[in-house]
Scaffold this motif. Structure first.
Motif, PDB file in Angstrom:
ATOM      1  N   MET A   1     -16.236 -18.179   3.734  1.00 31.43           N
ATOM      2  CA  MET A   1     -15.463 -16.869   3.592  1.00 31.43           C
ATOM      3  C   MET A   1     -16.489 -15.301   3.092  1.00 31.43           C
ATOM      4  O   MET A   1     -16.805 -16.196   1.860  1.00 31.43           O
ATOM      5  CB  MET A   1     -14.443 -17.345   2.797  1.00 31.43           C
ATOM      6  N   LEU A   2     -16.052 -14.565   3.688  1.00 35.25           N
ATOM      7  CA  LEU A   2     -16.684 -13.469   2.669  1.00 35.25           C
ATOM      8  C   LEU A   2     -15.527 -12.762   1.353  1.00 35.25           C
ATOM      9  O   LEU A   2     -14.456 -12.462   1.299  1.00 35.25           O
ATOM     10  CB  LEU A   2     -16.917 -12.192   3.499  1.00 35.25           C
ATOM     11  N   TYR A  11     -12.289   0.617   2.503  1.00 34.59           N
ATOM     12  CA  TYR A  11     -11.940  -0.075   3.533  1.00 34.59           C
ATOM     13  C   TYR A  11     -12.901  -1.288   3.970  1.00 34.59           C
ATOM     14  O   TYR A  11     -14.397  -1.245   3.949  1.00 34.59           O
ATOM     15  CB  TYR A  11     -11.327   0.401   4.838  1.00 34.59           C
ATOM     16  N   VAL A  12     -12.470  -2.041   4.934  1.00 37.35           N
ATOM     17  CA  VAL A  12     -13.624  -2.835   5.600  1.00 37.35           C
ATOM     18  C   VAL A  12     -13.428  -3.102   6.899  1.00 37.35           C
ATOM     19  O   VAL A  12     -11.868  -2.653   7.808  1.00 37.35           O
ATOM     20  CB  VAL A  12     -13.810  -4.173   4.994  1.00 37.35           C
ATOM     21  N   VAL A  13     -14.707  -2.588   7.718  1.00 35.15           N
ATOM     22  CA  VAL A  13     -14.546  -2.928   9.290  1.00 35.15           C
ATOM     23  C   VAL A  13     -15.176  -4.492   9.548  1.00 35.15           C
ATOM     24  O   VAL A  13     -15.557  -4.519   9.460  1.00 35.15           O
ATOM     25  CB  VAL A  13     -15.295  -1.962   9.845  1.00 35.15           C
ATOM     26  N   ILE A  14     -14.264  -4.785  10.664  1.00 33.77           N
ATOM     27  CA  ILE A  14     -14.414  -5.898  11.090  1.00 33.77           C
ATOM     28  C   ILE A  14     -14.833  -6.211  12.343  1.00 33.77           C
ATOM     29  O   ILE A  14     -13.688  -4.804  13.800  1.00 33.77           O
ATOM     30  CB  ILE A  14     -13.184  -6.917  10.869  1.00 33.77           C
ATOM     31  N   VAL A  20      -9.164  -3.039   8.124  1.00 30.16           N
ATOM     32  CA  VAL A  20      -8.427  -2.978   6.151  1.00 30.16           C
ATOM     33  C   VAL A  20      -8.709  -2.392   5.136  1.00 30.16           C
ATOM     34  O   VAL A  20     -10.220  -2.473   4.901  1.00 30.16           O
ATOM     35  CB  VAL A  20      -8.779  -4.801   6.533  1.00 30.16           C
ATOM     36  N   LYS A  21      -7.866  -1.710   5.177  1.00 21.72           N
ATOM     37  CA  LYS A  21      -7.932  -0.566   3.923  1.00 21.72           C
ATOM     38  C   LYS A  21      -7.062  -0.884   3.103  1.00 21.72           C
ATOM     39  O   LYS A  21      -5.916  -1.410   2.606  1.00 21.72           O
ATOM     40  CB  LYS A  21      -7.955   1.036   4.662  1.00 21.72           C
ATOM     41  N   ALA A  36      -5.470  -2.201  14.397  1.00 22.77           N
ATOM     42  CA  ALA A  36      -6.352  -3.415  14.714  1.00 22.77           C
ATOM     43  C   ALA A  36      -5.745  -3.372  16.341  1.00 22.77           C
ATOM     44  O   ALA A  36      -4.459  -2.630  16.536  1.00 22.77           O
ATOM     45  CB  ALA A  36      -5.984  -4.804  14.327  1.00 22.77           C
ATOM     46  N   PRO A  37      -6.229  -3.783  17.239  1.00 21.62           N
ATOM     47  CA  PRO A  37      -5.838  -3.139  19.382  1.00 21.62           C
ATOM     48  C   PRO A  37      -4.435  -4.232  19.009  1.00 21.62           C
ATOM     49  O   PRO A  37      -4.698  -5.562  18.277  1.00 21.62           O
ATOM     50  CB  PRO A  37      -6.961  -4.040  19.463  1.00 21.62           C
TER      51      PRO A  37
END
Length: 57
Positions: A1-2, A11-14, A20-21, A36-37
């Motif tokens: 887990m990060l 934000y982070v980008v997955i 996710v902001k 997300a899609p």
């Protein structure tokens, strides 16, 4: 887990297609915006656990 710290506006980008902001952070309260899609299921943790428990019965 990060585990990382982010401040409002960061934000982070997955996987290049999920963002996710942090939109607000108050003491004891955190608001996230998730982009997300449509084909990706996003569900709150307590609902996920409830579904998991129901499937096990």
């Amino acid at each position: 887990m990060l585990v990382i710290g982010r401040r409002p506006g960061q934000y982070v980008v997955i996987n290049d297609n999920i963002i996710v902001k942090v939109v607000r952070s108050d003491e004891g309260d955190l608001r996230l915006a998730i982009d997300a899609p449509r084909d990706i299921k996003i569900i709150r943790g307590e609902l996920y656990e409830r579904e998991k428990l129901q499937k096990a019965l």
